[in-house]
Enzyme design. Structure first.
Site, mmCIF file in Angstrom:
data_model
loop_
_atom_site.group_PDB
_atom_site.id
_atom_site.type_symbol
_atom_site.label_atom_id
_atom_site.label_comp_id
_atom_site.label_asym_id
_atom_site.label_seq_id
_atom_site.Cartn_x
_atom_site.Cartn_y
_atom_site.Cartn_z
ATOM 1 N N SER A 182 0.804 -1.223 0.000
ATOM 2 C CA SER A 182 0.000 0.000 0.000
ATOM 3 C C SER A 182 0.833 1.267 0.000
ATOM 4 C CB SER A 182 -0.947 -0.001 1.198
ATOM 5 O OG SER A 182 -0.223 -0.108 2.401
ATOM 6 N N HIS A 210 -5.249 -3.113 -2.766
ATOM 7 C CA HIS A 210 -4.890 -2.188 -3.849
ATOM 8 C C HIS A 210 -4.734 -2.901 -5.185
ATOM 9 C CE1 HIS A 210 -4.346 1.190 -1.105
ATOM 10 N NE2 HIS A 210 -3.939 0.269 -0.246
ATOM 11 N N LYS A 240 -11.588 0.817 -2.049
ATOM 12 C CA LYS A 240 -10.601 1.504 -2.891
ATOM 13 C C LYS A 240 -11.128 1.540 -4.332
ATOM 14 C CE LYS A 240 -7.339 0.482 0.648
ATOM 15 N NZ LYS A 240 -7.706 1.590 1.529
HETATM 16 C C1 LIG Z 1 -3.387 -2.940 2.177
HETATM 17 C C2 LIG Z 1 -4.591 -2.549 2.954
HETATM 18 N N1 LIG Z 1 -5.266 -3.487 3.620
HETATM 19 C C3 LIG Z 1 -6.358 -3.201 4.324
HETATM 20 C C4 LIG Z 1 -6.824 -1.920 4.415
HETATM 21 C C5 LIG Z 1 -8.026 -1.649 5.264
HETATM 22 O O1 LIG Z 1 -9.167 -1.695 4.485
HETATM 23 P P1 LIG Z 1 -10.469 -0.870 4.946
HETATM 24 O O2 LIG Z 1 -10.159 0.553 4.707
HETATM 25 O O3 LIG Z 1 -11.546 -1.417 4.067
HETATM 26 O O4 LIG Z 1 -10.680 -1.170 6.376
HETATM 27 C C6 LIG Z 1 -6.158 -0.898 3.728
HETATM 28 C C7 LIG Z 1 -6.572 0.507 3.735
HETATM 29 O O5 LIG Z 1 -7.223 1.123 4.350
HETATM 30 C C8 LIG Z 1 -5.012 -1.210 2.988
HETATM 31 O O6 LIG Z 1 -4.327 -0.274 2.341
#
Ligand SMILES: Cc1ncc(COP(=O)(O)O)c(C=O)c1O
Length: 390
Positions: A182, A210, A240
């Site tokens: 990320s 992502h 996303k």
């Molecule tokens: C790689 C990654 N995993 C999980 C999440 C968490 O997902 P959520 O925002 O749907 O809780 C994010 C970002 O917020 C992320 O960038």
């Protein structure tokens, strides 16, 4: 309570001294790309709405229609009365896209990771985790109480060495990694990790937050290599490229059955609102119908890396590592004076000494704005080189 406020003030002072104090900045997103902050209109290169689907008329219409028909909330955990029929359709569509037998939607990606890992591994088990994995993958790993052994970023040779030494001591082993990292935008070495997982009977889990919608023909990181990679646990988020909110796991039928029974963040949490499920269904349909559109964020990121001479983008995320937190903040402020919003990313989100600007590209970014950004970044890089030259 005075002691509470004193304690917190001390903690905040430490953050202040190291330029790590964060503050919320009210920002109105005008569309997928333009935002308004502090009375100014800025072009944003720091949003994960890669396909601008949060603003897409047909997806908004699907969410509005679901609210009109079913109401705002889902009312309860899905195991009680919150299992709206739309969930089955969404999960079937996710499973089809990811090539798995089944899927389970969660309230968010964070909830997914913190529920999935402890449902599958426990005290006696082993979790190998890429050191740069997202915070919620780490949280899930720690909550499981398994032995957690981090490996250096994308170092498949180290994974092999760790499996060689430790696998025999644990009844079960999980290898956890972001599919697309990320904060770095690179892809995990999934073909190598998958081969190791098979050889050592370890379960490979990707966090593809992502990847879904933007790489591998929209199917995510398992599909971004010369042949599809077998990943039995493919987790991701609907927040996303999908443009809404929610998380998911794509896996086999028995795994999903166990998740329904053992993942605490599924069992004891209210189901997603029907409008979010309807929006995600519409978004996935659009991604499947329009692969050319889904490919645009990566194309735009690559045009930026070509124009700036940065390493070629592997995903819509491009980092520019600056080093110190104050330098990253200064670079971000400088771009903001030019009407460009790129938030500085600082520890603990990234390791100490690697504060950065993290650019994200969307299908809707005008080429002219990408060129303008690239020119500014080229100037920053030239100044940095000059100051580094003795
Ligand atoms: C790689 C990654 N995993 C999980 C999440 C968490 O997902 P959520 O925002 O749907 O809780 C994010 C970002 O917020 C992320 O960038």
């Amino acid at each position: 309570m005075q002691s509470l406020n004193d304690f917190v003030a001390g903690k905040l002072a430490v953050l202040d001294r190291s330029n790590l104090h964060r503050a919320l900045a009210e920002t109105e997103r005008l569309d997928g790309v333009w935002v308004e902050r502090g009375g100014r209109r800025l072009v944003s290169f720091c949003c994960n709405d890669y396909l601008s689907l949060s603003q897409h008329p047909s997806i908004k219409a699907a969410a509005i229609a679901a609210i009109e028909r079913y109401g705002v909330g889902s009312g309860a955990s899905r195991l009680v009365t919150g299992n709206h029929p739309l969930f089955g359709r969404l999960e079937a569509q996710l499973a089809r896209l990811k090539g798995t037998a089944a899927a389970c939607a969660f309230g968010s990606g964070y909830l997914a990771n913190t529920g999935i890992i402890p449902a599958l591994v426990g005290q006696d088990d082993l979790v190998l985790i890429d050191e740069l994995s997202h915070a919620c993958l780490w949280t899930g790993a720690r909550l499981s109480r398994a032995t957690v052994r981090p490996f250096h970023h994308s170092d498949a040779a180290e994974v092999e060495a760790l499996l060689h030494v430790h696998r025999g001591r644990h009844p079960r082993a999980l290898i956890a990694t972001d599919g697309v990292f990320s904060m770095d935008g690179d892809l995990a070495p999934l073909p190598q990790l998958s081969a190791l997982a098979k050889r050592y009977d370890a379960w490979l889990m990707t966090d593809d937050a992502h990847g879904l919608g933007v790489i591998g023909g929209g199917r995510g990181s398992s599909f971004a290599f010369s042949a599809p990679v077998e990943v039995p646990l493919q987790m991701g988020t609907l927040s996303k490229a999908i443009g809404g909110y929610g998380g998911y796991l794509c896996a086999s039928d028995p795994v999903i059955d166990l998740i329904h029974n053992r993942a605490r963040t599924f069992v004891y949490a209210t189901g997603l609102p029907p409008a979010m499920v309807a929006a995600a269904l519409a978004a996935l349909g659009l991604i499947e119908r329009e692969p050319g559109y889904a490919a645009l964020p990566l194309t735009k990121a690559r045009s930026f890396t070509r124009l700036t001479g940065l390493p070629e983008a592997q995903s819509p995320i491009v980092p520019l590592i600056v080093g110190k937190a104050d330098a990253a903040l200064a670079a971000s402020r400088q771009l903001e004076t030019e009407g460009i919003l790129v938030t500085a990313i600082r520890p603990p989100t990234v390791p100490a000494g690697t504060a950065r600007l993290r650019f994200t590209f969307t299908a809707a970014h005008p080429d002219s704005e990408i060129e303008r950004l690239a020119a500014l970044v080229r100037k920053m890089l030239a100044r940095h080189l000059e100051s580094a030259t003795p």
